[in-house]
Each structure stands twice: as C-alpha cells, then as structure tokens.
Design a protein around this motif. Structure first.
Motif, PDB file in Angstrom:
ATOM      1  N   PRO A 129     -10.115  -0.782 -16.072  1.00 36.98           N
ATOM      2  CA  PRO A 129      -9.795  -0.106 -15.006  1.00 36.98           C
ATOM      3  C   PRO A 129      -8.891  -0.590 -13.894  1.00 36.98           C
ATOM      4  CG  PRO A 129     -12.075  -0.771 -14.872  1.00 36.98           C
ATOM      5  CD  PRO A 129     -11.797  -1.380 -16.172  1.00 36.98           C
ATOM      6  N   LEU A 130      -8.274   0.207 -13.324  1.00 35.26           N
ATOM      7  CA  LEU A 130      -7.394  -0.478 -12.042  1.00 35.26           C
ATOM      8  C   LEU A 130      -7.921   0.185 -10.729  1.00 35.26           C
ATOM      9  CD1 LEU A 130      -5.117  -2.356 -11.189  1.00 35.26           C
ATOM     10  CD2 LEU A 130      -3.669  -0.128 -11.561  1.00 35.26           C
ATOM     11  N   LEU A 131      -8.136  -0.566  -9.805  1.00 36.89           N
ATOM     12  CA  LEU A 131      -8.097   0.007  -8.355  1.00 36.89           C
ATOM     13  C   LEU A 131      -6.982  -0.090  -7.603  1.00 36.89           C
ATOM     14  CD1 LEU A 131     -11.739  -1.200  -7.598  1.00 36.89           C
ATOM     15  CD2 LEU A 131     -11.167   1.004  -8.675  1.00 36.89           C
ATOM     16  N   VAL A 132      -6.143   0.743  -7.141  1.00 34.87           N
ATOM     17  CA  VAL A 132      -4.766   0.379  -6.600  1.00 34.87           C
ATOM     18  C   VAL A 132      -4.423   1.245  -5.395  1.00 34.87           C
ATOM     19  CG1 VAL A 132      -3.702   2.400  -8.033  1.00 34.87           C
ATOM     20  CG2 VAL A 132      -2.186   0.345  -7.512  1.00 34.87           C
ATOM     21  N   ALA A 133      -3.664   0.364  -4.435  1.00 40.93           N
ATOM     22  CA  ALA A 133      -3.129   1.103  -3.207  1.00 40.93           C
ATOM     23  C   ALA A 133      -1.590   0.553  -3.234  1.00 40.93           C
ATOM     24  CB  ALA A 133      -3.815   0.372  -2.141  1.00 40.93           C
ATOM     25  N   PRO A 134      -0.876   0.919  -2.141  1.00 38.79           N
ATOM     26  CA  PRO A 134       0.539   0.505  -2.080  1.00 38.79           C
ATOM     27  C   PRO A 134       0.579  -1.017  -1.948  1.00 38.79           C
ATOM     28  CG  PRO A 134       0.056   2.527  -1.013  1.00 38.79           C
ATOM     29  CD  PRO A 134      -1.059   2.239  -1.305  1.00 38.79           C
ATOM     30  N   GLY A 135      -0.257  -1.551  -1.374  1.00 40.97           N
ATOM     31  CA  GLY A 135      -0.186  -3.118  -1.104  1.00 40.97           C
ATOM     32  C   GLY A 135      -1.231  -3.978  -1.804  1.00 40.97           C
ATOM     33  N   GLY A 136      -2.025  -3.330  -2.887  1.00 46.19           N
ATOM     34  CA  GLY A 136      -2.855  -4.232  -3.459  1.00 46.19           C
ATOM     35  C   GLY A 136      -3.396  -3.551  -4.642  1.00 46.19           C
ATOM     36  N   TYR A 137      -4.292  -4.516  -5.385  1.00 49.70           N
ATOM     37  CA  TYR A 137      -4.744  -3.992  -6.506  1.00 49.70           C
ATOM     38  C   TYR A 137      -6.060  -4.963  -6.937  1.00 49.70           C
ATOM     39  CZ  TYR A 137      -2.158  -7.049  -9.757  1.00 49.70           C
ATOM     40  OH  TYR A 137      -1.675  -8.047 -10.261  1.00 49.70           O
ATOM     41  N   SER A 138      -6.962  -4.219  -7.797  1.00 49.82           N
ATOM     42  CA  SER A 138      -7.961  -5.132  -8.380  1.00 49.82           C
ATOM     43  C   SER A 138      -8.533  -4.549  -9.607  1.00 49.82           C
ATOM     44  CB  SER A 138      -9.198  -5.320  -7.625  1.00 49.82           C
ATOM     45  OG  SER A 138      -9.847  -4.053  -7.383  1.00 49.82           O
ATOM     46  N   THR A 139      -8.841  -5.450 -10.825  1.00 51.18           N
ATOM     47  CA  THR A 139      -9.373  -4.872 -12.096  1.00 51.18           C
ATOM     48  C   THR A 139     -10.497  -5.576 -12.560  1.00 51.18           C
ATOM     49  OG1 THR A 139      -8.444  -4.222 -14.278  1.00 51.18           O
ATOM     50  CG2 THR A 139      -7.887  -6.493 -13.249  1.00 51.18           C
ATOM     51  N   GLU A 177       6.836  11.997  -4.640  1.00 45.96           N
ATOM     52  CA  GLU A 177       7.042  12.951  -3.384  1.00 45.96           C
ATOM     53  C   GLU A 177       5.617  13.428  -2.976  1.00 45.96           C
ATOM     54  OE1 GLU A 177       9.276  16.993  -2.320  1.00 45.96           O
ATOM     55  OE2 GLU A 177      10.491  15.423  -3.411  1.00 45.96           O
ATOM     56  N   LYS A 178       4.817  13.624  -4.007  1.00 45.50           N
ATOM     57  CA  LYS A 178       3.498  14.017  -3.554  1.00 45.50           C
ATOM     58  C   LYS A 178       2.504  12.873  -2.725  1.00 45.50           C
ATOM     59  CE  LYS A 178       2.644  15.189  -7.688  1.00 45.50           C
ATOM     60  NZ  LYS A 178       3.066  15.491  -9.033  1.00 45.50           N
ATOM     61  N   ARG A 179       2.910  11.790  -2.589  1.00 44.54           N
ATOM     62  CA  ARG A 179       2.320  10.790  -2.258  1.00 44.54           C
ATOM     63  C   ARG A 179       3.109   9.744  -1.495  1.00 44.54           C
ATOM     64  NH1 ARG A 179       0.365  11.537  -7.228  1.00 44.54           N
ATOM     65  NH2 ARG A 179       2.162  10.971  -8.110  1.00 44.54           N
ATOM     66  N   ARG A 180       4.450  10.140  -1.213  1.00 48.49           N
ATOM     67  CA  ARG A 180       5.262   9.337  -0.216  1.00 48.49           C
ATOM     68  C   ARG A 180       4.765   9.146   1.064  1.00 48.49           C
ATOM     69  NH1 ARG A 180       9.041   6.247  -1.155  1.00 48.49           N
ATOM     70  NH2 ARG A 180      10.985   6.121  -0.337  1.00 48.49           N
ATOM     71  N   HIS A 181       4.123  10.299   1.672  1.00 47.83           N
ATOM     72  CA  HIS A 181       3.685  10.389   2.839  1.00 47.83           C
ATOM     73  C   HIS A 181       2.852   9.203   3.299  1.00 47.83           C
ATOM     74  CE1 HIS A 181       0.269  12.094   0.954  1.00 47.83           C
ATOM     75  NE2 HIS A 181      -0.468  11.869   2.008  1.00 47.83           N
ATOM     76  N   ILE A 182       2.215   8.471   2.313  1.00 46.44           N
ATOM     77  CA  ILE A 182       1.090   7.404   2.423  1.00 46.44           C
ATOM     78  C   ILE A 182       2.025   6.105   2.710  1.00 46.44           C
ATOM     79  CG2 ILE A 182      -0.823   8.615   1.685  1.00 46.44           C
ATOM     80  CD1 ILE A 182      -0.594   6.766  -0.705  1.00 46.44           C
ATOM     81  N   LEU A 183       3.340   5.952   2.260  1.00 46.90           N
ATOM     82  CA  LEU A 183       3.983   4.709   2.226  1.00 46.90           C
ATOM     83  C   LEU A 183       4.365   4.483   3.556  1.00 46.90           C
ATOM     84  CD1 LEU A 183       5.853   4.773  -1.106  1.00 46.90           C
ATOM     85  CD2 LEU A 183       3.918   3.445  -0.634  1.00 46.90           C
ATOM     86  N   GLU A 184       4.378   3.168   4.107  1.00 45.25           N
ATOM     87  CA  GLU A 184       5.147   2.747   5.503  1.00 45.25           C
ATOM     88  C   GLU A 184       6.445   1.873   4.938  1.00 45.25           C
ATOM     89  OE1 GLU A 184       2.414   0.402   7.949  1.00 45.25           O
ATOM     90  OE2 GLU A 184       0.934   2.107   7.828  1.00 45.25           O
ATOM     91  N   ALA A 185       6.439   1.527   3.589  1.00 51.73           N
ATOM     92  CA  ALA A 185       7.474   0.898   3.146  1.00 51.73           C
ATOM     93  C   ALA A 185       7.381   1.002   1.638  1.00 51.73           C
ATOM     94  CB  ALA A 185       7.585  -0.581   3.563  1.00 51.73           C
ATOM     95  N   GLU A 186       8.356   0.187   0.837  1.00 52.35           N
ATOM     96  CA  GLU A 186       8.264   0.377  -0.669  1.00 52.35           C
ATOM     97  C   GLU A 186       6.878  -0.303  -1.029  1.00 52.35           C
ATOM     98  OE1 GLU A 186      10.231   1.318  -3.572  1.00 52.35           O
ATOM     99  OE2 GLU A 186      10.663   2.742  -1.624  1.00 52.35           O
ATOM    100  N   TYR A 188       4.261   5.778  -9.473  1.00 49.12           N
ATOM    101  CA  TYR A 188       3.171   6.657  -8.835  1.00 49.12           C
ATOM    102  C   TYR A 188       3.348   6.736  -7.252  1.00 49.12           C
ATOM    103  CZ  TYR A 188      -1.629   7.793  -7.288  1.00 49.12           C
ATOM    104  OH  TYR A 188      -2.658   8.539  -6.675  1.00 49.12           O
ATOM    105  N   PHE A 189       3.502   5.778  -6.390  1.00 49.53           N
ATOM    106  CA  PHE A 189       3.310   5.798  -5.143  1.00 49.53           C
ATOM    107  C   PHE A 189       4.817   6.230  -4.636  1.00 49.53           C
ATOM    108  CE2 PHE A 189      -0.292   2.960  -5.515  1.00 49.53           C
ATOM    109  CZ  PHE A 189      -1.002   3.552  -4.687  1.00 49.53           C
ATOM    110  N   ARG A 190       6.007   6.304  -5.170  1.00 52.95           N
ATOM    111  CA  ARG A 190       7.060   6.776  -4.895  1.00 52.95           C
ATOM    112  C   ARG A 190       7.121   8.318  -4.959  1.00 52.95           C
ATOM    113  NH1 ARG A 190       8.890   1.452  -6.011  1.00 52.95           N
ATOM    114  NH2 ARG A 190       9.233   2.305  -8.482  1.00 52.95           N
TER     115      ARG A 190
END
Length: 127
Positions: free
Chosen positions: A113-123, A82-91, A78-80
C-alpha cells in the motif's frame, strides 16, 4: 497452481480519503547475478477505484515469479488533476513514486500500500 499475488491500495492522507483514479504501473526488474539492473518490463497498468484499490491484483497465480518487481505510483498526475488541484500550494514534490521489492515466495500475497500527500509518502508490506 500457486496462490501468490501482488496487490496495492492508495490512501490520500492530505484528504483523509482513498486516492481515486491514481494510475499504477507494475514492472518486472531484470538484473544480472551480481545485482545490476539490466532492464525493466512493464507488466500492468491500472487505476485505483473509489476505494483506492484496483479492480484486480496487479499479478496473480501462474504469473507470479520469485523476482524483483517495482510498482510505480503516478502521484504527480493524481495531485495535479483538476478535482484535487485546490490542495496544492505548489507542484507536488513526488511525481512518480517507485517502490521496488523482492518476491521471495511466488505463493505468497504481497500487498504494497501507499499513503501519499503532495509533500510525502510512506509504504509498508500489508496483509
């Protein structure tokens, strides 16, 4: 007939929006009486819609069993995208996010449910 079902939704907290197009897998976890995992059986695969939800429950009614299940969220893909790649600083740190849970009552609604970001998540167990 039971009214049980397993549902989910995903929110992308890095954008403050629903996670559209995130692949989700549902697995049945088979284990021994002593609790050791013997195997996994994939039951469903679906992708979230523009509201971060699935078009239908991952599991419902007559298919529900009291058992151990696992939802795997394909966050790295999902984060890789192309529509969201701009928010990544790294993998992304988390490629696949497995949430394993026990259904004690096959007649109940289990919303995971899942709350997700490139560097973390919670449920949590939602309603």
């Amino acid at each position: 007939m039971s009214g049980g079902r397993i549902t989910t939704h995903v929110l992308d907290t890095s954008r403050g929006k629903p996670a559209t197009g995130l692949q989700v897998e549902l697995w049945l976890i088979e284990s021994t009486e002593s609790g050791f995992v013997e195997g996994r059986t994939q039951l469903r695969t679906a992708a979230t819609n523009e509201d971060g939800r699935l078009a239908a429950p991952l599991l419902d009614s007559e298919e529900m069993l009291a058992a151990v299940y696992e939802i795997v969220f394909c966050a790295g893909d999902y984060f890789r995208d192309e529509k969201r790649r701009h928010i990544l600083e790294a993998e992304p740190v988390f490629d696949r996010i497995p949430i394993r849970f026990y259904v004690a009552d096959a007649n109940s609604h289990y919303h995971i449910p899942l709350l997700v970001a490139p560097g973390g998540y919670s449920t949590y167990r939602g309603s």
